[in-house]
Write a protein that holds these residues in place. Structure first.
Motif, mmCIF file in Angstrom:
data_model
loop_
_atom_site.group_PDB
_atom_site.id
_atom_site.type_symbol
_atom_site.label_atom_id
_atom_site.label_comp_id
_atom_site.label_asym_id
_atom_site.label_seq_id
_atom_site.Cartn_x
_atom_site.Cartn_y
_atom_site.Cartn_z
ATOM 1 N N SER A 140 -33.330 27.478 18.522
ATOM 2 C CA SER A 140 -33.283 26.561 17.385
ATOM 3 C C SER A 140 -33.963 27.156 16.156
ATOM 4 O O SER A 140 -33.623 26.824 15.022
ATOM 5 N N LEU A 141 -34.944 28.052 16.366
ATOM 6 C CA LEU A 141 -35.616 28.722 15.255
ATOM 7 C C LEU A 141 -34.607 29.378 14.324
ATOM 8 O O LEU A 141 -34.706 29.259 13.099
ATOM 9 N N PHE A 142 -33.638 30.055 14.902
ATOM 10 C CA PHE A 142 -32.677 30.824 14.113
ATOM 11 C C PHE A 142 -31.459 29.984 13.737
ATOM 12 O O PHE A 142 -30.916 30.129 12.644
ATOM 13 N N VAL A 143 -31.048 29.094 14.648
ATOM 14 C CA VAL A 143 -29.875 28.266 14.375
ATOM 15 C C VAL A 143 -30.140 27.321 13.213
ATOM 16 O O VAL A 143 -29.270 27.098 12.361
ATOM 17 N N ASN A 144 -31.368 26.777 13.134
ATOM 18 C CA ASN A 144 -31.698 25.865 12.041
ATOM 19 C C ASN A 144 -31.587 26.540 10.681
ATOM 20 O O ASN A 144 -31.226 25.901 9.685
ATOM 21 N N ILE A 145 -31.925 27.822 10.626
ATOM 22 C CA ILE A 145 -31.859 28.548 9.354
ATOM 23 C C ILE A 145 -30.432 28.558 8.808
ATOM 24 O O ILE A 145 -30.208 28.501 7.597
ATOM 25 N N ILE A 146 -29.462 28.599 9.721
ATOM 26 C CA ILE A 146 -28.054 28.599 9.306
ATOM 27 C C ILE A 146 -27.543 27.187 9.078
ATOM 28 O O ILE A 146 -26.901 26.894 8.061
ATOM 29 N N SER A 155 -37.341 34.270 0.818
ATOM 30 C CA SER A 155 -36.774 32.977 1.225
ATOM 31 C C SER A 155 -36.418 32.948 2.706
ATOM 32 O O SER A 155 -36.530 31.911 3.352
ATOM 33 N N MET A 156 -35.991 34.096 3.264
ATOM 34 C CA MET A 156 -35.645 34.130 4.680
ATOM 35 C C MET A 156 -36.879 33.929 5.556
ATOM 36 O O MET A 156 -36.846 33.178 6.542
ATOM 37 N N VAL A 157 -37.990 34.590 5.191
ATOM 38 C CA VAL A 157 -39.237 34.413 5.932
ATOM 39 C C VAL A 157 -39.725 32.979 5.803
ATOM 40 O O VAL A 157 -40.206 32.372 6.777
ATOM 41 N N LEU A 158 -39.592 32.408 4.610
ATOM 42 C CA LEU A 158 -39.996 31.016 4.391
ATOM 43 C C LEU A 158 -39.186 30.069 5.278
ATOM 44 O O LEU A 158 -39.741 29.155 5.896
ATOM 45 N N ALA A 159 -37.874 30.302 5.351
ATOM 46 C CA ALA A 159 -37.018 29.452 6.185
ATOM 47 C C ALA A 159 -37.390 29.591 7.654
ATOM 48 O O ALA A 159 -37.429 28.590 8.397
ATOM 49 N N LEU A 160 -37.676 30.819 8.084
ATOM 50 C CA LEU A 160 -38.039 31.052 9.479
ATOM 51 C C LEU A 160 -39.376 30.383 9.813
ATOM 52 O O LEU A 160 -39.525 29.756 10.873
ATOM 53 N N GLN A 161 -40.345 30.490 8.906
ATOM 54 C CA GLN A 161 -41.644 29.871 9.131
ATOM 55 C C GLN A 161 -41.537 28.344 9.142
ATOM 56 O O GLN A 161 -42.185 27.673 9.951
ATOM 57 N N THR A 162 -40.711 27.808 8.256
ATOM 58 C CA THR A 162 -40.508 26.355 8.210
ATOM 59 C C THR A 162 -39.883 25.862 9.515
ATOM 60 O O THR A 162 -40.310 24.849 10.085
ATOM 61 N N SER A 163 -38.882 26.583 9.990
ATOM 62 C CA SER A 163 -38.233 26.222 11.250
ATOM 63 C C SER A 163 -39.229 26.307 12.410
ATOM 64 O O SER A 163 -39.227 25.454 13.310
ATOM 65 N N PHE A 164 -40.092 27.319 12.362
ATOM 66 C CA PHE A 164 -41.096 27.489 13.420
ATOM 67 C C PHE A 164 -42.080 26.321 13.433
ATOM 68 O O PHE A 164 -42.446 25.814 14.501
ATOM 69 N N ILE A 165 -42.515 25.875 12.249
ATOM 70 C CA ILE A 165 -43.448 24.739 12.164
ATOM 71 C C ILE A 165 -42.802 23.486 12.740
ATOM 72 O O ILE A 165 -43.438 22.721 13.479
ATOM 73 N N CYS A 166 -41.531 23.261 12.419
ATOM 74 C CA CYS A 166 -40.824 22.086 12.953
ATOM 75 C C CYS A 166 -40.759 22.148 14.475
ATOM 76 O O CYS A 166 -40.979 21.138 15.164
ATOM 77 N N LEU A 167 -40.448 23.334 15.012
ATOM 78 C CA LEU A 167 -40.349 23.487 16.463
ATOM 79 C C LEU A 167 -41.697 23.285 17.129
ATOM 80 O O LEU A 167 -41.813 22.540 18.114
#
Length: 773
Positions: A386-392, A356-368
């Motif tokens: 923002s890649l990491f801040v969005n995950i939180i 789930s953490m990798v999924l969240a990071l990849q999702t944030s990356f796609i948005c960016l």
């Protein structure tokens, strides 16, 4: 046609941009699209014909919309019957509101509030649907006067608003009735909901709750919004598709739990979703989410399979068919583009994400990545963390903040002050979250500023991002990911190089109103210099008159201008003297820019503003040099020489203590006079009798006490640049100065007439440009 909706949506976009933006670029884009569909997708003639017909239809629709973009008023009318709409704002001593006239045309109304008591009455009584007779004067909205500046006039015109009504008086005795309609009913309900939050919740909680429940961000502190913007999470302060889907899911689930059938709950959602859109201000992101969800429910109800990509494409086509100008809305652009990117990447994400953490990071990356060109085009920078801040922050807002605030709001409506302790606990939590976001936003290198991309760079971004997603789908492994990531990364480098090491240089007199600010950018990254920072003199005001975000020249004009140029570092900040209209914006410059060195005049008695700037510079480890005549420097082919103030015995006070600087830039000789007046000019002539310049920056904004005929005949300039505010209280530039310049046949350029004035050069050749012709 299933799965091909994206091509029809793109054809629709090209048709609209052909009518409202660039016809040639859109035509080329349509030709390339047709070639792609024929050669790669192997489309038949019938499908190609549909694409072309749709694009032409959108072109015609947009042309008709363009022709109907006209006002019904001449501009000399003074009496109006108005109905207040949803956008009503009381800020300090100003009431501003969107109103509809009796003819159906929209306007913006502004009224200066005269007392604190009147402010309280207006806050309580002015609401959507209120119908009033108002006298006032129509004014055209202000257009952009600086390169890449926000064009308020164009923004309003794209929302079918052409006038600002300045009302000197406003009385409820002239408000005799209320207009009633279903839309007005829900607008009033929204208005009352926001007012309830302001009255019963603490400030920070009320502002955030109004944003997440009703889509109104006006109550959020400006510093909080700024920190969220720097972190790339400002979208969390708006209602998103996730919020809409979550709310609809909760309603649907609760309905099933109490025994209502699925079919009836689906029908109920068809009713409640449009109402929810109205209650949240009908923002583009909410409208997109609501329409997508309703179309998905309709498709499911009639057992018709339609890919999600086709659903969003159909919603886009319908949306822009109704409102072609919506394509210029930043929220709509980001909402559709990011959602489409996530839809197209969904299968790839679930396939490649190990947890789930990798999924969240990849999702944030796609948005960016998908939002990169839009963010650079409108905001000139992106947040790297923002890649990491969005995950939180995304789970925090989606699963705690929004449900918690919504639950507290509805419970508070029922039981009132009995749950004040819960409100206080959540408010403390919100304060901690905002403090954390402010701390994170100050992290060094959190933001990448590259400036506005050229059209070619935008095309490269689009090609690189599309290629990245296509290759990522076909390849796996971290090494392959890094290799294909080089595609968009190379465009970022090109973007950086184009703006930072351009062979072109410029000298721009920025329009800062009544003040001075001149930006000098040398070619090939040889130097960025800023002479003065403008500024406004603020007088102490009663608390109730204070605006939430008062205009500040440095922060609101100069910093955005510099960022649009991709400027991150100023090699020299030159403050000619200590008057506020020359130094007032310096605090924002030091906060937002990396300044290597501050040059100030050697004065007998520096002003308080100069002392404050010196202290701030020292605290930020910035060198401060007090300069005198004879000092100077060279960079590339450009030369800079300090002419005044003289040695210590000649140090003069106030305006005549200004730094006067001679420079050779772009094949022209420049003389920057600061606020020097005739006695300073005489000193200059006595010391430099053979001084000549092609361009004279006129001293003291064209004051009568400056620009003597002796100076003009000695220097013999071809151009005179004057920085002055429109309709300023000092009468600058003075008629006598203009007469003297005309008598000497000197070409005059003024910021109050022409907006910002730019001399763009390459080598020893250049041309003057003005924002207002």
């Amino acid at each position: 046609m299933k799965g091909n909706g994206i091509y029809f949506a793109f054809a629709s976009l090209l048709g609209i941009t052909a009518a409202l933006a660039d016809r040639m670029v859109s035509f080329i884009g349509l030709c390339l699209l047709v070639i792609l569909l024929v050669l790669i997708k192997k489309w038949q003639a019938g499908m190609i014909a549909l694409i072309v017909v749709l694009s032409v239809t959108m072109y015609v629709r947009s042309e008709l919309a363009e022709r109907n973009q006209v006002t019904q008023f001449r501009g000399d009318e003074t009496e109006f019957t108005l109905t207040f709409q949803d956008k009503i704002k009381v800020d300090g001593d100003l009431l501003s509101a969107e109103v509809k006239t009796s003819t159906g045309e929209l306007m913006m109304m502004r009224y200066g509030i005269s007392s604190e008591k009147e402010k309280e009455v207006l806050t309580d009584e002015v609401h959507p649907g209120l119908n009033c007779s108002v006298r006032g004067q129509l004014e055209e909205p202000s257009a952009a006067t600086n390169p890449n500046g926000f064009d308020y006039r164009l923004y309003l015109q794209r929302n079918r608003i052409y006038w600002i009504l300045e009302a000197p008086d406003f009385s409820f005795t002239q408000c005799s009735s209320e207009v009633s309609s279903p839309i007005t009913f829900f607008q009033k309900l929204r208005f009352n909901g926001i007012s309830y939050l302001k009255d019963h919740f603490p400030d920070q909680s009320a502002g955030l709750a109004a944003a997440l429940i009703f889509g109104d961000r006006n109550g959020i502190d400006h510093d909080v919004i700024t920190s969220y913007e720097r972190l790339g999470i400002v979208h969390l302060l708006a209602i998103s598709g996730l919020h809409v889907a979550m709310l609809a899911g909760i309603i649907y689930y609760l309905g099933l739990r109490i025994g209502i059938t699925r079919e009836k709950m689906t029908h109920f959602l068809f009713i409640i979703l449009p109402i929810y859109a109205l209650l949240t201000g009908a923002a583009p992101s909410v409208n997109r989410s609501v329409l997508m969800l309703m179309l998905a429910l309709g498709v499911k109800k009639f057992h018709f399979h339609l890919p999600t990509s086709d659903i969003i494409s159909a919603v886009f086509i319908g949306y822009v068919l109704i409102s072609p100008y919506a394509i210029f809305n930043i929220g709509l652009q980001l909402s559709f583009l990011i959602t489409l990117s996530l839809i197209l990447s969904a299968q790839n994400l679930t396939k490649k994400a190990q947890n789930s953490m990798v999924l969240a990071l990849q999702t944030s990356f796609i948005c960016l990545l998908s939002s990169l060109p839009i963010m650079f085009y409108y905001f000139y920078e992106v947040s790297l963390i923002s890649l990491f801040v969005n995950i939180i922050y995304i789970p925090l807002y989606s699963w705690i903040m929004m449900p918690g605030l919504m639950l507290l709001y509805f419970v508070h409506l029922g039981v009132g002050e009995k749950i004040e302790f819960l409100v206080a606990i959540l408010d403390l939590f919100i304060q901690l979250i905002n403090a954390g976001s402010n701390w994170l936003s100050e992290v060094p290198f959190a933001v990448l500023t590259l400036g506005i991309p050229s059209n070619l760079v935008l095309i490269l971004y689009a090609a690189a991002i599309i290629s990245f997603f296509a290759l990522w789908e076909k390849r796996s492994g971290s090494k392959s990911f890094v290799r294909i990531l080089l595609l968009p990364a190379s465009v970022v480098f090109i973007h950086y190089a184009v703006n930072s090491f351009s062979p072109y240089g410029e000298v721009t007199m920025i329009d800062v109103g009544q003040g001075d600010s001149i930006f000098i950018q040398l070619p090939y990254g040889q130097g960025n210099y800023l002479i003065d920072t403008g500024g406004l003199l603020h007088f102490p005001e009663e608390k109730w008159r204070e605006r939430k975000k008062p205009f500040e020249v440095g922060k609101d004009t100069i910093v955005p201008f510099l960022k649009s140029k991709g400027v991150r570092t100023l090699d020299k900040l030159i403050i000619t003297h200590g008057d506020i209209d020359h130094i007032g914006g310096s605090e924002a410059i030091l906060n937002e820019m990396h300044v290597k060195e501050v040059l100030m005049a050697a004065e007998a008695e520096p002003s308080e503003a100069e002392r404050n700037l010196t202290d701030a510079a020292i605290n930020n480890d910035i060198k401060v040099h007090h300069v005198q005549a004879g000092m100077g420097w060279e960079s590339g082919q450009s030369i800079f020489h300090i002419m005044l103030p003289g040695e210590s015995a000649e140090i003069m006070e106030e305006n005549n203590g200004s730094i006067v600087m001679y420079a050779e830039i772009g094949g022209l000789r420049w003389l920057f006079m600061g606020d020097a007046e005739e006695s300073g000019e005489k000193l200059l002539i006595d010391h430099y009798g053979n001084l000549r310049a092609d361009v004279l920056k006129v001293g003291h904004h064209g004051s009568k006490s400056s620009t003597s005929i002796e100076l003009l005949q000695t220097v013999q300039p071809h151009y005179a640049l004057i920085s002055a505010g429109r309709n300023n209280l000092y009468g600058h530039p003075h008629g006598d100065v203009i007469d003297k310049l005309n008598e000497e046949e000197i070409f005059i350029l003024r910021t109050d007439v022409h907006g910002a004035i730019t001399y763009k050069f390459k080598g020893g050749q250049g041309t003057f440009f003005t924002v207002i012709p």
